[in-house]
Design a protein around this motif. Structure first.
Motif, PDB file in Angstrom:
ATOM      1  N   THR A  83       0.844  -1.198   0.000  1.00 46.63           N
ATOM      2  CA  THR A  83       0.000   0.000   0.000  1.00 46.63           C
ATOM      3  C   THR A  83       0.877   1.244   0.000  1.00 46.63           C
ATOM      4  N   LYS A  84       0.596   2.164  -0.902  1.00 44.27           N
ATOM      5  CA  LYS A  84       1.379   3.387  -0.988  1.00 44.27           C
ATOM      6  C   LYS A  84       1.120   4.267   0.239  1.00 44.27           C
ATOM      7  N   VAL A  85       2.168   4.975   0.651  1.00 48.54           N
ATOM      8  CA  VAL A  85       2.100   5.818   1.846  1.00 48.54           C
ATOM      9  C   VAL A  85       2.533   7.231   1.476  1.00 48.54           C
ATOM     10  N   TRP A  86       1.773   8.208   1.947  1.00 52.18           N
ATOM     11  CA  TRP A  86       2.112   9.619   1.782  1.00 52.18           C
ATOM     12  C   TRP A  86       2.382  10.187   3.159  1.00 52.18           C
ATOM     13  N   ALA A  87       3.532  10.793   3.341  1.00 57.14           N
ATOM     14  CA  ALA A  87       3.922  11.300   4.666  1.00 57.14           C
ATOM     15  C   ALA A  87       4.336  12.755   4.581  1.00 57.14           C
ATOM     16  N   GLU A  88       4.120  13.472   5.674  1.00 60.27           N
ATOM     17  CA  GLU A  88       4.598  14.844   5.820  1.00 60.27           C
ATOM     18  C   GLU A  88       5.369  14.926   7.127  1.00 60.27           C
ATOM     19  N   GLY A  89       6.553  15.514   7.049  1.00 62.09           N
ATOM     20  CA  GLY A  89       7.361  15.638   8.252  1.00 62.09           C
ATOM     21  C   GLY A  89       8.842  15.565   7.917  1.00 62.09           C
ATOM     22  N   PRO A  90       9.675  15.270   8.905  1.00 67.90           N
ATOM     23  CA  PRO A  90       9.334  14.964  10.297  1.00 67.90           C
ATOM     24  C   PRO A  90       9.033  16.223  11.109  1.00 67.90           C
ATOM     25  N   TYR A  91       8.209  16.042  12.153  1.00 69.80           N
ATOM     26  CA  TYR A  91       7.828  17.131  13.039  1.00 69.80           C
ATOM     27  C   TYR A  91       8.109  16.724  14.479  1.00 69.80           C
ATOM     28  N   GLY A  92       8.082  17.724  15.351  1.00 69.40           N
ATOM     29  CA  GLY A  92       8.236  17.454  16.771  1.00 69.40           C
ATOM     30  C   GLY A  92       9.582  17.915  17.307  1.00 69.40           C
ATOM     31  N   ALA A  93       9.562  18.467  18.512  1.00 65.73           N
ATOM     32  CA  ALA A  93      10.776  18.989  19.146  1.00 65.73           C
ATOM     33  C   ALA A  93      11.254  18.128  20.308  1.00 65.73           C
ATOM     34  N   MET A  94      10.590  16.995  20.560  1.00 66.80           N
ATOM     35  CA  MET A  94      10.977  16.154  21.693  1.00 66.80           C
ATOM     36  C   MET A  94      12.083  15.186  21.256  1.00 66.80           C
ATOM     37  N   THR A  95      13.264  15.739  20.989  1.00 62.73           N
ATOM     38  CA  THR A  95      14.396  14.970  20.503  1.00 62.73           C
ATOM     39  C   THR A  95      15.567  15.111  21.465  1.00 62.73           C
ATOM     40  N   ALA A  96      16.679  14.456  21.122  1.00 64.01           N
ATOM     41  CA  ALA A  96      17.866  14.502  21.977  1.00 64.01           C
ATOM     42  C   ALA A  96      18.397  15.920  22.147  1.00 64.01           C
ATOM     43  N   GLN A  97      18.060  16.825  21.239  1.00 66.32           N
ATOM     44  CA  GLN A  97      18.550  18.200  21.341  1.00 66.32           C
ATOM     45  C   GLN A  97      17.981  18.929  22.555  1.00 66.32           C
ATOM     46  N   ARG A  98      16.902  18.425  23.125  1.00 72.11           N
ATOM     47  CA  ARG A  98      16.333  19.034  24.329  1.00 72.11           C
ATOM     48  C   ARG A  98      17.145  18.681  25.588  1.00 72.11           C
ATOM     49  N   ARG A  99      17.994  17.674  25.475  1.00 74.88           N
ATOM     50  CA  ARG A  99      18.689  17.157  26.651  1.00 74.88           C
ATOM     51  C   ARG A  99      19.705  18.179  27.165  1.00 74.88           C
ATOM     52  N   SER A 100      19.762  18.348  28.481  1.00 72.57           N
ATOM     53  CA  SER A 100      20.718  19.273  29.086  1.00 72.57           C
ATOM     54  C   SER A 100      21.504  18.623  30.224  1.00 72.57           C
ATOM     55  N   ARG A 101      21.182  17.377  30.588  1.00 75.41           N
ATOM     56  CA  ARG A 101      21.853  16.673  31.674  1.00 75.41           C
ATOM     57  C   ARG A 101      22.308  15.293  31.188  1.00 75.41           C
ATOM     58  N   GLY A 102      23.257  14.724  31.930  1.00 71.36           N
ATOM     59  CA  GLY A 102      23.756  13.413  31.549  1.00 71.36           C
ATOM     60  C   GLY A 102      22.744  12.316  31.792  1.00 71.36           C
ATOM     61  N   LYS A 103      21.933  12.466  32.846  1.00 72.08           N
ATOM     62  CA  LYS A 103      20.964  11.438  33.189  1.00 72.08           C
ATOM     63  C   LYS A 103      19.580  11.817  32.664  1.00 72.08           C
ATOM     64  N   VAL A 104      18.847  10.798  32.208  1.00 68.98           N
ATOM     65  CA  VAL A 104      17.541  11.028  31.578  1.00 68.98           C
ATOM     66  C   VAL A 104      16.537  10.016  32.101  1.00 68.98           C
ATOM     67  N   LEU A 105      15.337  10.508  32.451  1.00 75.12           N
ATOM     68  CA  LEU A 105      14.193   9.653  32.771  1.00 75.12           C
ATOM     69  C   LEU A 105      13.175   9.787  31.646  1.00 75.12           C
ATOM     70  N   LEU A 106      12.777   8.666  31.075  1.00 70.53           N
ATOM     71  CA  LEU A 106      11.725   8.614  30.069  1.00 70.53           C
ATOM     72  C   LEU A 106      10.469   8.075  30.724  1.00 70.53           C
ATOM     73  N   VAL A 107       9.350   8.773  30.562  1.00 68.86           N
ATOM     74  CA  VAL A 107       8.089   8.348  31.164  1.00 68.86           C
ATOM     75  C   VAL A 107       7.062   8.182  30.050  1.00 68.86           C
ATOM     76  N   ALA A 108       6.480   6.989  29.952  1.00 66.58           N
ATOM     77  CA  ALA A 108       5.502   6.701  28.906  1.00 66.58           C
ATOM     78  C   ALA A 108       4.205   6.226  29.527  1.00 66.58           C
ATOM     79  N   GLY A 109       3.092   6.699  28.977  1.00 69.47           N
ATOM     80  CA  GLY A 109       1.776   6.238  29.389  1.00 69.47           C
ATOM     81  C   GLY A 109       1.053   5.633  28.215  1.00 69.47           C
ATOM     82  N   GLY A 110       0.694   4.350  28.296  1.00 70.95           N
ATOM     83  CA  GLY A 110      -0.027   3.696  27.205  1.00 70.95           C
ATOM     84  C   GLY A 110       0.768   3.702  25.915  1.00 70.95           C
ATOM     85  N   VAL A 111       0.090   4.064  24.817  1.00 70.13           N
ATOM     86  CA  VAL A 111       0.746   4.042  23.517  1.00 70.13           C
ATOM     87  C   VAL A 111       1.746   5.184  23.377  1.00 70.13           C
TER      88      VAL A 111
END
Length: 460
Positions: free
Chosen positions: A320-348
């Motif tokens: 099936t052919k796919v049409w995409a737009e992006g990439p979008y979003g600022a929640m990337t490694a560039q936001r990191r400012s400390r050596g230690k990181v906690l990732l918190v996920a809820g559901g999907v």
């Protein structure tokens, strides 16, 4: 059956090369916005004579509300243009909130402009406040471009009506989305009466040139980023569905193949707006995050069936052919400012967190993932997460309801107990709005500064 996409070391090296901590341009942009509003106020003041009576004051108020409404309309459209500097550095959710807020202010200003201007015209004609409706009808029938403006204003009111929270939640996303696109038509129709009947543009050619330049630049941005850029991206990469795999009941992963996908510039934590060329899905565009680091020949999204579009994903056929737009979003490694990181996920919300869990550089013990779900059966991608944790020496924790349905304790005290140095972490978070708000408050209570809590929500 579950998918397994690994390649952690290569993905982390690629991420490390891309980490260039940058400040969000949100503050300079807001300053520029207010500077533009100040320029509009000056334009109005410079062309406003002494206000001798109430009629003149009412008409002057109608003019300034109209000018500000016209200025905000241009900004509303610019916020819909998906400009990369906004979508990837400010954050799509923040831009969406700006768009919604600007839209509300615009509608209020338009209402004030129409009422005050028609009231002033009625007083000029020797009529009273009760004749405003008739005066409006007369103005639409006699003044240039007022008919188009009336239609555009009606479209703005329709869009504002269906965007009210309670109504918005009862309308299918696709219906709301396509009606929302009428904003372009509304702005186009209301633009012309500003030029032909606006006093400021009649007496100052420079003001008219500025207004044309403002709307022309916004139109160019929309055409470039919403039309030409996606066409170029999809012609170059030619994406298609390679496979659809059920991860847990109600959650599927879609593997997307294509050409030179690593040159799309996507990073872990980002999302695309996807359109699948399958029956019932051709005209639907939905945002889904990457659930694994981008590979040269494959991208992956993992989606929970919670609506018509998401439920149809499991029926997609390979090829099936796919049409995409992006990439979008600022929640990337560039936001990191400390050596230690906690990732918190809820559901999907685990999808972007899983990609970051794999790719964020760090020594053993630097990266921790906390996964919240209703039950252990709902822990999608758990085998992959466990493999990544073993390979990296990262910490993997889950929080699920007890057998009697009691929700787990994710409080400030509990977080400090699990991570005594949590106040020295950056936190990346993704999940439902209620979950995100409660965890945010717990993190703040545990001493994590707000500037180090990174979260994007795609709920509008």
């Amino acid at each position: 059956m579950t998918t397994t996409l690994a390649g952690g070391r290569a993905a982390r090296r690629q991420t490390l090369r891309r980490i260039r901590p940058r400040r969000s341009p949100a503050v300079p942009l807001v300053v520029a916005l207010w500077a533009g509003a100040a320029a509009v106020l000056w334009l109005w003041w410079d062309n406003t004579p002494s206000l001798a009576d109430n009629t003149a004051k009412i008409l002057a108020a109608g003019r300034i509300t109209g000018l500000l409404a016209g200025y905000l309309m241009a900004l509303v459209v610019l916020q819909m243009a998906r400009v990369p500097a906004l979508e990837r550095r400010v954050g799509s959710d923040r831009v969406a909130r700006w768009h919604a807020m600007s839209g509300r202010y615009t509608v209020c200003l338009v209402i004030a402009h129409v009422f005050l201007t028609m009231w002033g015209y009625a007083l000029q004609a020797g009529k009273t406040l009760g004749d405003v409706v008739q005066q409006t009808i007369d103005s639409v029938n006699t003044l240039p471009d007022m008919g188009k403006a009336a239609i555009g204003t009606g479209l703005l009111f329709l869009i504002a009506f269906i965007s009210i929270g309670g109504i918005r939640r009862r309308i299918p996303y696709d219906s709301w989305y396509h009606v929302h696109l009428l904003t372009y038509a509304a702005v186009y129709l209301t633009f012309w009466h500003q030029i032909t009947t606006g006093n400021e543009f009649a007496v100052q050619p420079a003001a008219k040139t500025f207004w044309y330049g403002l709307y022309g630049a916004v139109t160019a941005a929309v055409l470039w980023y919403r039309v030409l850029t996606p066409i170029r991206l999809n012609l170059r990469h030619r994406m298609y569905v390679e496979a659809v795999i059920e991860e847990t009941p109600g959650i599927v992963s879609v593997l997307i193949g294509g050409r030179k996908l690593h040159r799309m510039g996507a990073q872990a934590g980002q999302f695309f707006r996807w359109r699948f060329k399958a029956p019932g899905m051709r005209f639907s565009s939905h945002p889904y995050s990457l659930s694994a680091a981008p590979r040269p020949d494959m991208l992956r999204i993992t989606v929970k069936a919670i609506g018509d579009h998401t439920s149809r994903l499991r029926d997609l056929r390979p090829g099936t052919k796919v049409w995409a737009e992006g990439p979008y979003g600022a929640m990337t490694a560039q936001r990191r400012s400390r050596g230690k990181v906690l990732l918190v996920a809820g559901g999907v919300g685990i999808t972007p967190m899983r990609a970051l869990f794999e790719t964020l550089p760090g020594a053993a013990g630097d990266i921790t993932l906390l996964y919240r779900a209703n039950s252990t059966q709902d822990l999608a991608l758990w085998d992959e997460l466990a493999a990544i944790a073993d390979e990296r020496g990262a910490r993997l924790m889950y929080a699920v309801n007890s057998p009697d349905g009691e929700r787990p304790d994710i409080s400030a005290d509990r977080l400090r107990q699990k991570l005594p140095d949590i106040d020295k972490h950056d936190v990346f978070m993704c999940g439902p709005a209620g979950f995100a708000q409660s965890v945010y408050e717990a993190l703040r209570g545990a001493g994590v500064p707000a500037r180090r809590i990174h979260h994007e929500s795609f709920e509008m």
